[in-house]
Write a protein that holds these residues in place. Sequence first.
Motif, PDB file in Angstrom:
ATOM      1  N   GLY A  40      34.684  40.703  52.075  1.00  0.00           N
ATOM      2  CA  GLY A  40      33.473  39.894  52.123  1.00  0.00           C
ATOM      3  C   GLY A  40      33.632  38.641  51.281  1.00  0.00           C
ATOM      4  N   GLN A  41      32.524  37.997  51.009  1.00  0.00           N
ATOM      5  CA  GLN A  41      32.538  36.720  50.294  1.00  0.00           C
ATOM      6  C   GLN A  41      32.300  36.908  48.801  1.00  0.00           C
ATOM      7  N   TRP A  42      33.072  36.147  48.023  1.00  0.00           N
ATOM      8  CA  TRP A  42      32.953  36.103  46.565  1.00  0.00           C
ATOM      9  C   TRP A  42      32.773  34.649  46.148  1.00  0.00           C
ATOM     10  N   TYR A  43      31.937  34.432  45.143  1.00  0.00           N
ATOM     11  CA  TYR A  43      31.743  33.101  44.563  1.00  0.00           C
ATOM     12  C   TYR A  43      32.552  33.010  43.277  1.00  0.00           C
ATOM     13  N   GLU A  44      33.130  31.845  43.083  1.00  0.00           N
ATOM     14  CA  GLU A  44      33.906  31.627  41.861  1.00  0.00           C
ATOM     15  C   GLU A  44      32.950  31.205  40.745  1.00  0.00           C
ATOM     16  N   ILE A  45      32.850  32.041  39.732  1.00  0.00           N
ATOM     17  CA  ILE A  45      31.994  31.769  38.586  1.00  0.00           C
ATOM     18  C   ILE A  45      32.750  30.935  37.557  1.00  0.00           C
ATOM     19  N   ALA A  46      34.018  31.261  37.345  1.00  0.00           N
ATOM     20  CA  ALA A  46      34.850  30.538  36.375  1.00  0.00           C
ATOM     21  C   ALA A  46      36.314  30.686  36.769  1.00  0.00           C
ATOM     22  N   ARG A  47      37.131  29.731  36.310  1.00  0.00           N
ATOM     23  CA  ARG A  47      38.576  29.780  36.571  1.00  0.00           C
ATOM     24  C   ARG A  47      39.313  28.979  35.523  1.00  0.00           C
ATOM     25  N   LEU A  48      40.568  29.296  35.354  1.00  0.00           N
ATOM     26  CA  LEU A  48      41.455  28.417  34.602  1.00  0.00           C
ATOM     27  C   LEU A  48      41.902  27.320  35.561  1.00  0.00           C
ATOM     28  N   ASP A  49      42.095  26.132  35.046  1.00  0.00           N
ATOM     29  CA  ASP A  49      42.453  24.980  35.873  1.00  0.00           C
ATOM     30  C   ASP A  49      43.855  25.145  36.459  1.00  0.00           C
ATOM     31  N   HIS A  50      43.981  24.818  37.731  1.00  0.00           N
ATOM     32  CA  HIS A  50      45.281  24.745  38.390  1.00  0.00           C
ATOM     33  C   HIS A  50      45.175  23.751  39.539  1.00  0.00           C
ATOM     34  N   SER A  51      46.305  23.227  39.961  1.00  0.00           N
ATOM     35  CA  SER A  51      46.311  22.091  40.882  1.00  0.00           C
ATOM     36  C   SER A  51      45.655  22.386  42.225  1.00  0.00           C
ATOM     37  N   PHE A  52      45.779  23.600  42.754  1.00  0.00           N
ATOM     38  CA  PHE A  52      45.271  23.830  44.102  1.00  0.00           C
ATOM     39  C   PHE A  52      43.761  23.996  44.177  1.00  0.00           C
ATOM     40  N   GLU A  53      43.053  24.032  43.030  1.00  0.00           N
ATOM     41  CA  GLU A  53      41.584  24.053  43.050  1.00  0.00           C
ATOM     42  C   GLU A  53      40.992  22.922  42.213  1.00  0.00           C
ATOM     43  N   ARG A  54      41.820  22.060  41.720  1.00  0.00           N
ATOM     44  CA  ARG A  54      41.354  20.998  40.832  1.00  0.00           C
ATOM     45  C   ARG A  54      40.289  20.140  41.516  1.00  0.00           C
ATOM     46  N   GLY A  55      39.174  19.953  40.831  1.00  0.00           N
ATOM     47  CA  GLY A  55      38.096  19.109  41.323  1.00  0.00           C
ATOM     48  C   GLY A  55      37.173  19.769  42.334  1.00  0.00           C
ATOM     49  N   LEU A  56      37.359  21.063  42.587  1.00  0.00           N
ATOM     50  CA  LEU A  56      36.532  21.726  43.595  1.00  0.00           C
ATOM     51  C   LEU A  56      35.329  22.422  42.972  1.00  0.00           C
ATOM     52  N   ASP A  57      34.202  22.313  43.642  1.00  0.00           N
ATOM     53  CA  ASP A  57      32.981  23.049  43.330  1.00  0.00           C
ATOM     54  C   ASP A  57      32.612  23.860  44.563  1.00  0.00           C
ATOM     55  N   GLN A  58      31.553  24.673  44.436  1.00  0.00           N
ATOM     56  CA  GLN A  58      31.093  25.523  45.530  1.00  0.00           C
ATOM     57  C   GLN A  58      32.257  26.349  46.100  1.00  0.00           C
ATOM     58  N   VAL A  59      33.065  26.880  45.210  1.00  0.00           N
ATOM     59  CA  VAL A  59      34.272  27.597  45.606  1.00  0.00           C
ATOM     60  C   VAL A  59      33.940  29.040  45.978  1.00  0.00           C
ATOM     61  N   THR A  60      34.453  29.449  47.131  1.00  0.00           N
ATOM     62  CA  THR A  60      34.310  30.828  47.584  1.00  0.00           C
ATOM     63  C   THR A  60      35.663  31.367  48.024  1.00  0.00           C
ATOM     64  N   ALA A  61      35.765  32.677  47.984  1.00  0.00           N
ATOM     65  CA  ALA A  61      36.917  33.387  48.542  1.00  0.00           C
ATOM     66  C   ALA A  61      36.340  34.449  49.471  1.00  0.00           C
ATOM     67  N   THR A  62      36.811  34.465  50.703  1.00  0.00           N
ATOM     68  CA  THR A  62      36.324  35.421  51.684  1.00  0.00           C
ATOM     69  C   THR A  62      37.495  36.265  52.159  1.00  0.00           C
ATOM     70  N   TYR A  63      37.303  37.585  52.089  1.00  0.00           N
ATOM     71  CA  TYR A  63      38.346  38.533  52.457  1.00  0.00           C
ATOM     72  C   TYR A  63      37.885  39.352  53.655  1.00  0.00           C
ATOM     73  N   SER A  64      38.768  39.489  54.650  1.00  0.00           N
ATOM     74  CA  SER A  64      38.487  40.330  55.815  1.00  0.00           C
ATOM     75  C   SER A  64      39.776  41.018  56.229  1.00  0.00           C
ATOM     76  N   LEU A  65      39.635  42.091  56.966  1.00  0.00           N
ATOM     77  CA  LEU A  65      40.785  42.883  57.365  1.00  0.00           C
ATOM     78  C   LEU A  65      41.410  42.315  58.630  1.00  0.00           C
ATOM     79  N   ASN A  66      42.727  42.157  58.613  1.00  0.00           N
ATOM     80  CA  ASN A  66      43.480  41.755  59.790  1.00  0.00           C
ATOM     81  C   ASN A  66      43.815  42.996  60.623  1.00  0.00           C
ATOM     82  N   PRO A  67      44.161  42.829  61.898  1.00  0.00           N
ATOM     83  CA  PRO A  67      44.528  43.977  62.737  1.00  0.00           C
ATOM     84  C   PRO A  67      45.699  44.807  62.176  1.00  0.00           C
TER      85      PRO A  67
END
Length: 173
Positions: A40-67
């Motif tokens: 399901g969906q998770w909201y990012e509350i906090a993170r350590l800085d890294h280049s692939f998320e730098r400058g992003l807000d409203q960050v979510t991670a969504t997980y679902s099962l593949n076949p």
Amino acid sequence: MIYIKWIFNLCLLTILSGCTTGKPTNVEPITHFDVNRYLGQWYEIARLDHSFERGLDQVTATYSLNPDNSIKVINRGFNSENQQWQQAQGKAKLVNQPNIGHLKVSFFGPFYGSYIIFALEDDYSAALVSSYNYDYLWILAREKDISPELLHRYLALAKQAGFDTNKLIYPQQ
């Protein structure tokens, strides 16, 4: 020359496998993990800085099962500088037993990195996640914010594990 290539490939394999199964010294994955409840969906509350998320807000991670029973991962965030949504799609797999909160995640083909859930609420409402070293830390939640008490507890757990919690970024949700 063949010997040097063999040594190089062996070293590269060792380094890459450390990223896949490695973990910070004081971090242990949870042992009561249920992947279906984690989907399901998770909201990012906090993170350590890294280049692939730098400058992003409203960050979510969504997980679902593949076949194939791997996990589809979609990370999404809004870059307010260029007013655009950014999204990355990846794949995750369990590293060990299905009840251990240790996965390997790939966004770049065959290259995987550790994803270690080392704190998780019983109702799966919030999680504390690391990677293979102390440069990566996330506090995730099912809602856009968490109680100050839970945040304080997760910050204490992260600090006790060796993370520099003063460097955490709290993205706008």
